[in-house]
Design an enzyme around this catalytic site. Structure first.
Site, PDB file in Angstrom:
ATOM      1  CE1 TYR A 167      -3.312  -2.702  -0.054  1.00 38.42           C
ATOM      2  CE2 TYR A 167      -3.606  -2.487   2.298  1.00 38.42           C
ATOM      3  CZ  TYR A 167      -3.926  -3.099   1.098  1.00 38.42           C
ATOM      4  OH  TYR A 167      -4.876  -4.090   1.064  1.00 38.42           O
TER       5      TYR A 167
ATOM      6  CE  LYS B 299       0.594 -16.947  -2.191  1.00 43.69           C
ATOM      7  NZ  LYS B 299       0.010 -18.294  -2.448  1.00 43.69           N
TER       8      LYS B 299
ATOM      9  CG  ASP C  31      -2.393 -19.722  -0.485  1.00 45.80           C
ATOM     10  OD1 ASP C  31      -1.502 -19.744   0.379  1.00 45.80           O
ATOM     11  OD2 ASP C  31      -2.313 -20.362  -1.551  1.00 45.80           O
TER      12      ASP C  31
ATOM     13  CG  ASP D  57      -7.043  -4.642   3.979  1.00 41.58           C
ATOM     14  OD1 ASP D  57      -8.017  -4.608   4.745  1.00 41.58           O
ATOM     15  OD2 ASP D  57      -6.922  -3.896   2.987  1.00 41.58           O
TER      16      ASP D  57
ATOM     17  CG  ASP E 153     -12.183  -7.109   6.416  1.00 44.84           C
ATOM     18  OD1 ASP E 153     -11.814  -6.534   7.472  1.00 44.84           O
ATOM     19  OD2 ASP E 153     -12.692  -6.502   5.457  1.00 44.84           O
TER      20      ASP E 153
END
Ligand code: NAD
Length: 390
Positions: free
Chosen positions: A159, A210, A243, A267, A271
């Protein structure tokens, strides 16, 4: 416990705690002021009944600040936030300011606080109160008693990485670039936050990245392992691909205690964690800065995960629990008052177990449950605090 005893308390790092703590309240927009009113009532209760003295100050942020001061966060309010031991933030935003220019959007106030206070560690607990386990989209047995903490790196990664942007190419097409970048110190400091928290909880950390396809993932894994081996060998550490982590969160969330991850994956994973618990109105968060070795202080901002909910603002029906739990986090992480935090969390759990619900967490067709207003929820929680402390 008297003020003197409190004044002599030390944090785990051996830092002195003084008696009076500076709290800055930034209610913001929409339901922000409504839920923060309940927080102020509870802060007052702690002052009177638990001798936990706070110096309360208040400021404007977001749309409210744009209207009154012509900017989403004035320098004067920022200075107050910088001087405070903790900032309690409501929510910002609303349709009135949706078409404002980028710099005049209410959210800029929050972004400036996060950036300029150096709040690099975002803590998002996903706790499922037993009384609300049925409102999760997962089976009750998977979420009842759930208590996990997601630690997200908040000021680095994709970001913020450069280069970034969209360019026009000579063949008439366009090209967009974002850059994922992490340095060793950025990973070290967020890893320390996670390991430190794990020691106070279930002593287990999952580090999600990852590393199978990303260089930042490879460095992330190496650095987290090194911090672990050198500083926190007593904490159990597992590396997990992000993942797989999202899949495991939905398959069997109770296998986790603390999850530490980067800005982008955090992020998304936070959630997922949030929705395991049922309602947005119950979810607190904390954003912490680095310890200043000279003062022993760290900047910290506590806020509900939800937004300003313009659809219900002004109706007195908003759920104040997320903001109250955010204050409990402030008690625990800024003021080292774990017992006082436990007290508030227990009071909230008991009130929910007794069947009190704001509109957002009302189940359909359950005669044992009673609907209360924002203030009504505040009243019952204060009564329960009185009973527990009495
Ligand atoms: P939202 O979280 O404000 O609302 C989503 C839904 O949840 C709405 O139906 C709302 O009524 C409900 N809800 C949220 N909090 C509740 C509570 N405490 N009690 C009862 N119901 C509650 O998200 P949104 O609708 O996407 O955004 C509304 C505004 O808030 C936008 O301007 C957005 O930019 C802003 N926002 C601000 C923050 C923040 O200040 N940190 C975070 C998210 C969104």
């Amino acid at each position: 416990m008297g003020d003197d005893t409190r004044a002599q308390r030390k944090t785990e790092n051996g830092r002195s705690m003084t008696a009076n703590k500076k709290l800055l309240i930034l209610p913001g927009d929409g339901i922000g002021p409504e839920v923060m009113d309940q927080v102020v009532r509870v802060v007052d209760w702690y002052g009177k009944e638990r001798a936990v003295k706070f110096d309360l100050d208040e400021g404007r942020v977001g749309g409210a600040a744009i209207e009154a001061e012509g900017t989403p966060l004035s320098d004067a309010t920022f200075a107050k936030a910088e001087a405070a031991d903790a900032v309690l933030f409501g929510a910002v935003g609303g349709p009135k300011w949706d078409t404002n220019s980028f710099d005049m959007k209410p959210e800029r106030g929050l972004l400036r606080l996060r950036k300029d206070l150096g709040l690099f560690a975002n803590l998002r607990p996903a706790i499922c109160f037993d009384a609300l386990a049925e409102s999760s989209s997962l089976k009750t047995e998977l979420v009842a008693g759930l208590d996990i903490m997601i630690v997200r790196e908040l000021t680095g990664g994709v970001y913020f990485g450069e280069p970034r942007g969209i360019e026009d190419l000579s063949d008439g097409t366009r090209r967009a670039v974002d850059t994922q970048v992490y340095t060793t110190p950025e990973i070290e400091r967020i890893a320390r936050v996670a390991f430190d928290l794990a020691r106070k909880r279930g002593n287990l950390v999952h580090s999600a990245e990852k590393s199978n396809v990303m260089h930042t993932g490879v460095l992330w894994r190496e650095v987290v392992q090194k911090v672990h081996d050198e500083e926190f060998p007593d904490v159990e550490l597992h590396h997990i691909l992000a993942d797989n982590c999202s899949m495991q969160l939905v398959r069997n969330p109770k296998q986790f205690d603390v999850i530490v991850t980067d800005n982008l994956f955090g992020d998304i994973l936070s959630d997922v964690g949030a929705m395991l618990t049922g309602s947005l109105g119950n979810l607190p968060s904390a954003s912490l800065g680095a310890f200043d070795e000279a003062t022993g202080k760290r900047h910290a901002l506590y806020e509900p995960v939800h937004g300003s909910a313009p659809d219900i603002a002004g109706q007195g029906i908003a759920n104040p629990i997320a903001s109250l739990l955010s204050f409990a986090m402030a008690l625990r992480y800024s003021f080292d008052l774990g017992e006082d935090a436990d007290l508030l969390e227990t009071a909230i759990g008991n009130v929910l177990a007794s069947g009190m619900r704001t509109a957002d967490i009302m189940p359909a067709n359950n005669p044992k449950v009673a609907k209360v207003s924002t203030g009504g929820m505040g009243d019952t929680i204060l009564r329960e605090l009185g009973k527990l402390a009495g």
